[in-house]
Design a protein around this motif. Structure first.
Motif, mmCIF file in Angstrom:
data_model
loop_
_atom_site.group_PDB
_atom_site.id
_atom_site.type_symbol
_atom_site.label_atom_id
_atom_site.label_comp_id
_atom_site.label_asym_id
_atom_site.label_seq_id
_atom_site.Cartn_x
_atom_site.Cartn_y
_atom_site.Cartn_z
ATOM 1 N N TYR A 130 -26.823 -76.605 -84.864
ATOM 2 C CA TYR A 130 -26.069 -77.731 -84.326
ATOM 3 C C TYR A 130 -24.979 -77.122 -83.503
ATOM 4 O O TYR A 130 -24.145 -76.378 -83.992
ATOM 5 N N GLY A 131 -24.977 -77.377 -82.230
ATOM 6 C CA GLY A 131 -24.136 -76.605 -81.342
ATOM 7 C C GLY A 131 -22.999 -77.351 -80.698
ATOM 8 O O GLY A 131 -22.901 -78.570 -80.743
ATOM 9 N N LEU A 132 -22.168 -76.586 -80.108
ATOM 10 C CA LEU A 132 -21.059 -77.067 -79.321
ATOM 11 C C LEU A 132 -21.232 -76.483 -77.930
ATOM 12 O O LEU A 132 -21.297 -75.265 -77.766
ATOM 13 N N ILE A 133 -21.378 -77.347 -76.953
ATOM 14 C CA ILE A 133 -21.420 -76.878 -75.573
ATOM 15 C C ILE A 133 -19.994 -76.463 -75.242
ATOM 16 O O ILE A 133 -19.072 -77.250 -75.379
ATOM 17 N N GLU A 134 -19.817 -75.211 -74.822
ATOM 18 C CA GLU A 134 -18.469 -74.696 -74.604
ATOM 19 C C GLU A 134 -18.136 -74.441 -73.139
ATOM 20 O O GLU A 134 -16.994 -74.154 -72.806
ATOM 21 N N GLU B 9 -16.429 -74.077 -65.822
ATOM 22 C CA GLU B 9 -15.308 -74.676 -66.537
ATOM 23 C C GLU B 9 -15.589 -74.728 -68.032
ATOM 24 O O GLU B 9 -16.739 -74.796 -68.458
ATOM 25 N N LYS B 10 -14.523 -74.668 -68.806
ATOM 26 C CA LYS B 10 -14.613 -74.763 -70.258
ATOM 27 C C LYS B 10 -14.711 -76.239 -70.618
ATOM 28 O O LYS B 10 -14.004 -77.066 -70.056
ATOM 29 N N VAL B 11 -15.614 -76.578 -71.528
ATOM 30 C CA VAL B 11 -15.775 -77.953 -72.007
ATOM 31 C C VAL B 11 -15.986 -77.922 -73.518
ATOM 32 O O VAL B 11 -16.192 -76.851 -74.101
ATOM 33 N N GLU B 12 -15.963 -79.084 -74.130
ATOM 34 C CA GLU B 12 -16.250 -79.173 -75.557
ATOM 35 C C GLU B 12 -17.035 -80.450 -75.804
ATOM 36 O O GLU B 12 -16.492 -81.542 -75.737
ATOM 37 N N MET B 13 -18.349 -80.283 -76.017
ATOM 38 C CA MET B 13 -19.223 -81.423 -76.273
ATOM 39 C C MET B 13 -20.146 -81.058 -77.431
ATOM 40 O O MET B 13 -20.789 -80.012 -77.411
ATOM 41 N N HIS B 14 -20.218 -81.915 -78.432
ATOM 42 C CA HIS B 14 -21.105 -81.675 -79.571
ATOM 43 C C HIS B 14 -22.510 -82.186 -79.260
ATOM 44 O O HIS B 14 -22.675 -83.263 -78.704
ATOM 45 N N LEU B 15 -23.518 -81.406 -79.662
ATOM 46 C CA LEU B 15 -24.906 -81.793 -79.444
ATOM 47 C C LEU B 15 -25.430 -82.643 -80.579
ATOM 48 O O LEU B 15 -25.004 -82.495 -81.716
#
Length: 152
Positions: free
Chosen positions: A53-57, A112-118
């Protein structure tokens, strides 16, 4: 199309991308496999450090793509050497890619740095490069900034 790109955490690939020292992604294999022939200029790459379960970074735009024809070990060494300033590979990583018959080089820009949960869980049968229609379909509760993006 959007692309989910799994980055090797041990080699600090994502950190190099976000810092700007790595501006090119390499993939290679004995045969033509993802992303060979399936990634194009202007598309968006989303970077994930760990499988599961990842975090798009991070995210970037594809600036250019090179798909080799079938090449020899010497040709793969030369191709990697010529692009080393963009690839920022360790010696161990160079050894991983040298000798692959088909190499795909993807140059990136606008990182760019982002934070999105998959929403989905990585499966062992999945590749380290996943093509999806649109990243919003696999992101949990995207924040307002990403809700307003227009996806292809």
């Amino acid at each position: 199309m959007d692309h989910l790109v799994y980055c090797n955490g041990k080699s600090k690939v994502l950190e190099k991308i976000l810092s700007g020292t790595k501006t090119m992604i390499i993939r290679g294999a004995a045969d033509r496999k993802l992303p060979y022939g399936r990634v194009f200029e202007g598309e968006t790459l989303y970077f994930i450090k760990n499988r599961g379960y990842g975090l798009i970074e991070g995210k970037a735009t594809v600036k250019s793509v090179f798909n080799s024809e079938k090449i020899t070990e010497d040709e793969s060494k030369k191709l990697i050497s010529e692009n080393m300033s963009k690839l920022d590979l360790s010696e161990l990583q160079v050894q991983r890619w040298v000798g692959k018959n088909y190499i795909c080089l993807v140059e990136i820009e606008d990182v760019e740095k982002v934070e999105m949960h998959l929403k989905f869980k990585y499966q062992k049968t999945m590749e380290d490069w996943v093509i999806i229609e649109n990243v919003s379909s696999v992101v949990e509760n995207p924040n307002e900034r990403y809700n307003s993006l227009k996806y292809k």
